[in-house]
Design a protein around this motif. Structure first.
Motif, PDB file in Angstrom:
ATOM      1  N   CYS A   1       0.845  -1.194   0.000  1.00 14.98           N
ATOM      2  CA  CYS A   1       0.000   0.000   0.000  1.00 14.98           C
ATOM      3  C   CYS A   1       0.880   1.244   0.000  1.00 14.98           C
ATOM      4  CB  CYS A   1      -0.933   0.004   1.211  1.00 14.98           C
ATOM      5  SG  CYS A   1      -2.220   1.270   1.129  1.00 14.98           S
ATOM      6  N   ILE A   2       0.284   2.380  -0.356  1.00 18.68           N
ATOM      7  CA  ILE A   2       1.039   3.634  -0.403  1.00 18.68           C
ATOM      8  C   ILE A   2       1.145   4.275   0.973  1.00 18.68           C
ATOM      9  CG2 ILE A   2       0.641   4.188  -2.817  1.00 18.68           C
ATOM     10  CD1 ILE A   2      -1.832   5.656  -2.088  1.00 18.68           C
ATOM     11  N   TYR A   3       0.609   3.623   1.993  1.00 16.73           N
ATOM     12  CA  TYR A   3       0.794   4.057   3.374  1.00 16.73           C
ATOM     13  C   TYR A   3       0.753   2.818   4.261  1.00 16.73           C
ATOM     14  CZ  TYR A   3      -4.311   3.807   3.072  1.00 16.73           C
ATOM     15  OH  TYR A   3      -5.595   3.402   2.827  1.00 16.73           O
TER      16      TYR A   3
ATOM     17  N   ILE B   1      14.076  -1.275   1.074  1.00 18.19           N
ATOM     18  CA  ILE B   1      14.612  -2.106  -0.013  1.00 18.19           C
ATOM     19  C   ILE B   1      14.685  -1.244  -1.261  1.00 18.19           C
ATOM     20  CG2 ILE B   1      14.281  -4.201  -1.372  1.00 18.19           C
ATOM     21  CD1 ILE B   1      12.604  -5.303   0.939  1.00 18.19           C
ATOM     22  N   LYS B   2      15.873  -1.108  -1.840  1.00 15.92           N
ATOM     23  CA  LYS B   2      16.073  -0.280  -3.026  1.00 15.92           C
ATOM     24  C   LYS B   2      15.894  -1.120  -4.290  1.00 15.92           C
ATOM     25  CE  LYS B   2      19.509   2.696  -0.784  1.00 15.92           C
ATOM     26  NZ  LYS B   2      20.898   3.231  -0.889  1.00 15.92           N
TER      27      LYS B   2
ATOM     28  N   VAL C   1       8.171   3.197  -8.554  1.00 13.43           N
ATOM     29  CA  VAL C   1       8.546   2.882  -7.174  1.00 13.43           C
ATOM     30  C   VAL C   1      10.034   2.539  -7.127  1.00 13.43           C
ATOM     31  CG1 VAL C   1       8.254   1.252  -5.279  1.00 13.43           C
ATOM     32  CG2 VAL C   1       6.253   2.172  -6.472  1.00 13.43           C
ATOM     33  N   THR C   2      10.755   3.326  -6.358  1.00 11.81           N
ATOM     34  CA  THR C   2      12.193   3.111  -6.187  1.00 11.81           C
ATOM     35  C   THR C   2      12.516   2.497  -4.836  1.00 11.81           C
ATOM     36  OG1 THR C   2      12.568   5.056  -7.581  1.00 11.81           O
ATOM     37  CG2 THR C   2      14.453   4.235  -6.339  1.00 11.81           C
ATOM     38  N   PHE C   3      11.665   2.786  -3.825  1.00 13.75           N
ATOM     39  CA  PHE C   3      11.929   2.319  -2.467  1.00 13.75           C
ATOM     40  C   PHE C   3      10.717   1.563  -1.935  1.00 13.75           C
ATOM     41  CE2 PHE C   3      14.089   6.442  -3.057  1.00 13.75           C
ATOM     42  CZ  PHE C   3      15.405   6.017  -3.007  1.00 13.75           C
ATOM     43  N   LEU C   4      10.989   0.401  -1.366  1.00 19.41           N
ATOM     44  CA  LEU C   4       9.977  -0.413  -0.699  1.00 19.41           C
ATOM     45  C   LEU C   4      10.278  -0.397   0.793  1.00 19.41           C
ATOM     46  CD1 LEU C   4       7.598  -2.418  -0.820  1.00 19.41           C
ATOM     47  CD2 LEU C   4       9.267  -4.238  -1.200  1.00 19.41           C
ATOM     48  N   ILE C   5       9.334   0.098   1.595  1.00 19.89           N
ATOM     49  CA  ILE C   5       9.561   0.311   3.030  1.00 19.89           C
ATOM     50  C   ILE C   5       8.724  -0.678   3.834  1.00 19.89           C
ATOM     51  CG2 ILE C   5       9.356   1.941   4.941  1.00 19.89           C
ATOM     52  CD1 ILE C   5       9.855   4.189   3.048  1.00 19.89           C
ATOM     53  N   VAL C   6       9.374  -1.301   4.795  1.00 18.50           N
ATOM     54  CA  VAL C   6       8.706  -2.180   5.754  1.00 18.50           C
ATOM     55  C   VAL C   6       8.833  -1.542   7.130  1.00 18.50           C
ATOM     56  CG1 VAL C   6       8.556  -4.505   6.723  1.00 18.50           C
ATOM     57  CG2 VAL C   6       9.337  -4.175   4.366  1.00 18.50           C
ATOM     58  N   VAL C   7       7.707  -1.223   7.745  1.00 17.63           N
ATOM     59  CA  VAL C   7       7.682  -0.557   9.051  1.00 17.63           C
ATOM     60  C   VAL C   7       7.459  -1.603  10.142  1.00 17.63           C
ATOM     61  CG1 VAL C   7       6.558   1.184  10.473  1.00 17.63           C
ATOM     62  CG2 VAL C   7       6.800   1.565   8.005  1.00 17.63           C
ATOM     63  N   ARG C   8       8.352  -1.609  11.123  1.00 20.20           N
ATOM     64  CA  ARG C   8       8.192  -2.495  12.284  1.00 20.20           C
ATOM     65  C   ARG C   8       7.774  -1.651  13.489  1.00 20.20           C
ATOM     66  NH1 ARG C   8      10.573  -3.956  16.891  1.00 20.20           N
ATOM     67  NH2 ARG C   8      12.320  -2.523  16.532  1.00 20.20           N
TER      68      ARG C   8
ATOM     69  N   THR D   1       7.583   5.730  -3.476  1.00 17.71           N
ATOM     70  CA  THR D   1       7.688   4.863  -2.309  1.00 17.71           C
ATOM     71  C   THR D   1       6.390   4.098  -2.115  1.00 17.71           C
ATOM     72  OG1 THR D   1       9.191   6.435  -1.251  1.00 17.71           O
ATOM     73  CG2 THR D   1       8.188   4.773   0.155  1.00 17.71           C
ATOM     74  N   ILE D   2       6.517   2.851  -1.696  1.00 21.04           N
ATOM     75  CA  ILE D   2       5.356   2.034  -1.342  1.00 21.04           C
ATOM     76  C   ILE D   2       5.723   1.190  -0.129  1.00 21.04           C
ATOM     77  CG2 ILE D   2       5.870  -0.026  -2.739  1.00 21.04           C
ATOM     78  CD1 ILE D   2       2.891   0.066  -3.632  1.00 21.04           C
ATOM     79  N   PHE D   3       4.714   0.827   0.681  1.00 20.91           N
ATOM     80  CA  PHE D   3       4.948   0.112   1.936  1.00 20.91           C
ATOM     81  C   PHE D   3       4.544  -1.352   1.788  1.00 20.91           C
ATOM     82  CE2 PHE D   3       4.664   4.510   3.147  1.00 20.91           C
ATOM     83  CZ  PHE D   3       5.555   4.651   4.193  1.00 20.91           C
TER      84      PHE D   3
END
Length: 824
Positions: free
Chosen positions: A68-70, A175-176, A130-137, A100-102
């Motif tokens: 998702c985008i957030y 993740i790039k 999308v250049t960056f994939l972010i995983v939030v802990r 960016t996407i999460f």
């Protein structure tokens, strides 16, 4: 060798399989896991939902994931997460809402660890921006739950993190794309690549091998075939891990572009006429006399010609038996009928003198030859041929386009010329998604279709900022420009005052309902970026009214999210290819979950350059009597006190409705060429079913995709018939009730009438009036043509056709048509 997996988008029919995966004791996951039953799973927005399974066992899922985008953390407003991360974490990367996407949730069966790499790669293939994939802990989750992701990205800690006194804080893993995706090697083709290239040609363009032989590529590279290898480049790709173990794609590029021919036959003024014009450099000027087209409305027909009025053509009872008088009346109406069938009544041909300014060559001896200098000042290169190996994904076409511009670093435009009788291959369809189709001039002497792409459309980042006072001049200038063939000076002049009212209310009214955003090219801030578009929105509160008229899902989520209505949107054509990303960003920054757009008919039309990238909403196929007061205020488009927005009765009026649900776009339709003769009621009903083939009663496609039609249909129809169907100014001046008026109700059922009253088939169907030849590829094509002729109008001139039967049989039944005259 590892196991093979299939990865696809999840839909509502997979809920049972997903529940089984959630209940499995051998499943491992990270993120917030819901407890079955999962009946509300698809009511919550996720940009991508993917499932993975083994091809031999599709009824048992091995993995499920959500992007998702957030993030799925209800703490901040959805559009503030990027800003919060940049402020609270030690991030040195240019992350934004657009790039960016999460990665919110992932679950898999144990011992299938390779699926994680595949789903991440699938996401990068689907989202080119999308250049960056972010995983939030979150802090209440242990780091062991996210251990499977540690080797794929880099972990970032908050600025306030302290190993001894402040450890229980959230972390993020980024993740790039550049570090995760495999590299693709491009190089110049060698004669040794001939066999690999011919193998790909056999799959997509077998005619090329039959015409040029088995060693055509090798002969060209070795100079055995006449050609200019100094200006041509044949580039291939290498992939040692591919199924064929070698070449996986080929593109044939050339610098030989006939600029003069393109300028005279195509409208290229908005593209700089494909020439270089460097400031403060020596310039040359050359002039061409060309023709442009202006579309006329019905009541403006024959204004320069003295046509007899119908009111004067009355039969006198005393002269009814007078043969001379009867011939006189017949001549009048025959003249009127012939004029209405004349092409010049609908497309007004206007002479125009173009002054082309371009850079001069350094050699003074060649400056006198202006046309030679014009072609040598070309700012474009041309793609002659493009072939992709069938084992590769069609998303690779984007990387090939980037490589094309890398091959010509001094050129800004890529041109593709496609002959009228060319059958589009799957890879060519995928490549043309990133190109702009150029309009023919009325005096065009070639039948090729021209597609053009600009360098900045594939290499430039975009960002969205709130509109400010300093942006008003640029926005007003962009609003006054027209890049739509149906826009007129009257329409542009009437929509600008409404736009200024919206901007004034947005800037000076703290309780304004409007949202105004500007789209800029670049990510380094407002000062160093250029405005390429803008959008104005407001909350959409007419869902209940349009739901009764159009095929929309039941309003079950009205307490979950808000909907927005696009009032006006202008965007430079170079960036239309990024419509999903732009609309997604605008919606999330405006706190909207869905976007709607009314295209008004017969009133002030507020432009939306991305309306063709939004999902057209089909009117209900069976009209229901809701026993409602059609004049109730609830049936009208909500008005705005400070702004005079065009009023629409959502129940009775004719208008086009578009929707974007923020899901990724997917094209549906039959891409095989089809020719239909005539535009009768049967034809209209047939076209409607073909265009909206993705519409189902359970909305399984709409619930996970932004569905768009993609068809290759040509309808042969007389001049004037399409213009009369879609002219909003044709009204009856005599009938007092619309229900009793033939012009308003005709004799067709609502299913057929809505095809032209609430749908614009010109967006997806090619309508032509003059046919030079029709070529049949198989003996079974004759029956196909006859079945189409049942839709023909009685007065269509079949003598203008030259039908030929090709001797070479084909396996597939396709029809190639060479068209003259005009198209939409």
């Amino acid at each position: 060798m590892g196991q093979e997996y299939e990865i696809r988008s999840a839909n509502m029919k997979d809920i049972g399989l997903i529940e089984s995966l959630f209940l499995s004791e051998s499943a491992i996951y990270f993120g917030e896991k819901q407890e079955p039953p999962l009946t509300q799973l698809f009511h919550e927005y996720q940009t991508h939902r993917l499932v993975a399974y083994q091809p031999d066992n599709p009824n048992e899922l091995q993995a499920y994931c959500e992007f998702c985008i957030y993030p799925n953390i209800p703490v901040l407003s959805n559009d503030y997460w990027i800003q919060w991360l940049q402020t609270r974490f030690c991030i040195d990367l240019p992350i934004s809402l657009m790039n960016t996407i999460f990665f919110n949730f992932y679950i898999q069966i144990k011992n299938h660890d390779e699926i994680l790499n595949l789903v991440i790669m699938e996401l990068f293939y689907r989202e080119h921006k999308v250049t960056f994939l972010i995983v939030v802990r979150p802090p209440n989750y242990s780091s062991e739950e996210y251990e499977m992701l540690q080797e794929h990205g880099k972990i970032y800690y908050p600025i306030a993190f302290n190993m001894f006194s402040c450890r229980n804080l959230p972390t993020i893993n980024i993740i790039k794309r550049s570090e995760f995706m495999p590299e693709i090697t491009f190089r110049k083709a060698l004669p040794e690549d001939n066999d690999d290239v011919i193998e790909m040609i056999d799959f997509e363009e077998p005619e090329m091998r039959q015409v040029h032989g088995d060693y055509f590529i090798a002969e060209v590279l070795m100079g055995a075939v006449v050609g200019n290898l100094d200006k041509d480049k044949i580039i291939v790709t290498e992939d040692p891990e591919a199924a064929n173990g070698g070449t996986t794609g080929m593109m044939w590029l050339t610098e030989e572009v006939n600029i003069e021919m393109l300028i005279k036959n195509f409208d290229l003024e908005s593209l700089g006429n494909l020439v270089t014009c460097t400031p403060d450099a020596p310039h040359g000027v050359i002039q061409f006399n060309v023709f442009t087209a202006e579309q006329r409305h019905y009541f403006n027909l024959n204004t320069e010609v003295n046509i007899f009025k119908r009111s004067s053509a009355r039969l006198d009872k005393t002269k009814i038996h007078n043969a001379h008088h009867q011939n006189y009346i017949f001549t009048k109406f025959k003249y009127i009928t012939d004029e209405l069938k004349n092409r010049n009544n609908y497309l007004h041909k206007v002479t125009k003198t173009l002054s082309i300014t371009f850079d001069l060559l350094a050699r003074k001896s060649l400056i006198r030859n202006q046309k030679y200098c014009l072609n040598n000042s070309s700012n474009a290169f041309m793609m002659k041929n493009f072939i992709l190996h069938p084992s590769l994904r069609l998303e690779h076409t984007y990387y090939y386009l980037c490589a094309m511009f890398s091959a010509y670093p001094d050129k800004d435009y890529c041109v593709i010329a496609i002959p009228a009788n060319t059958k589009y291959s799957a890879s060519l369809w995928a490549l043309l998604k990133f190109f702009i189709r150029v309009k023919h001039r009325p005096s065009c002497e070639i039948s090729d279709e021209i597609f053009i792409a600009h360098r900045c459309s594939v290499s430039t980042e975009l960002c969205v900022f709130p509109l400010m006072k300093d942006d008003i001049d640029d926005v007003a200038k962009m609003a006054g420009e027209s890049n739509c063939y149906r826009s007129s000076a009257e329409t542009i002049g009437s929509q600008c005052p409404i736009l200024m009212q919206i901007i004034s209310d947005y800037l000076y009214n703290q309780k304004s309902e409007f949202k105004c955003w500007v789209i800029r090219c670049g990510t380094v801030g407002r000062e160093n970026t250029i405005i390429v578009g803008f959008v104005t929105l407001r909350p959409f509160s007419n869902y209940e009214a349009v739901y009764k008229q159009y095929m929309l899902p039941h309003n079950a989520d009205y307490l979950t999210y808000d909907r927005g209505e696009i009032i006006m949107l202008r965007l430079h054509p170079y960036f239309h290819m990024w419509s999903d990303e732009i609309l997604r960003t605008v919606a999330i920054r405006s706190s909207f979950r869905e976007l709607f757009y009314f295209e008004v008919i017969g009133d002030v039309e507020m432009s939306n350059d991305l309306s063709r990238k939004m999902m057209p909403i089909e009117p209900r196929r069976k009209i229901r009597n809701w026993f409602t007061d059609t004049e109730s205020p609830l049936c009208y488009r909500r008005s705005s006190m400070p702004v005079k927005i065009p009023l629409i009765n959502c129940v009775k009026d004719n208008y086009y409705l578009f929707r974007h649900n923020l899901f990724p776009t997917k094209y549906f339709g039959n891409q095989n060429p089809l020719v239909v003769v005539g535009f009768s009621d049967i034809c209209k009903a047939f076209l409607r079913l073909i265009v909206f083939g993705w519409n189902t009663t359970d909305y399984k496609n709409v619930s996970v995709n932004n569905c768009l039609p993609l068809v290759d249909i040509t309808v042969i129809v007389n001049y004037g018939e399409i213009e009369a169907e879609y002219d909003p100014n044709v009204t009856c001046l005599y009938c007092t009730s619309n229900n009793e008026c033939y012009l308003n109700s005709a004799h067709s059922c609502p299913f057929v009438m809505d095809t032209t009253k609430r749908l614009d088939m010109r967006n997806w169907i090619n309508f032509v009036a003059v046919v030079k030849s029709v070529s049949f590829w198989t003996t079974t094509a004759r029956s196909t043509m006859i079945s189409c002729c049942c839709c023909a109008t009685p007065n269509l001139d079949f003598q203008r056709w030259t039908v030929t039967q090709l001797a070479t049989p084909r396996r597939h039944t396709t029809m190639h048509i060479s068209m003259g005259g005009w198209t939409r």
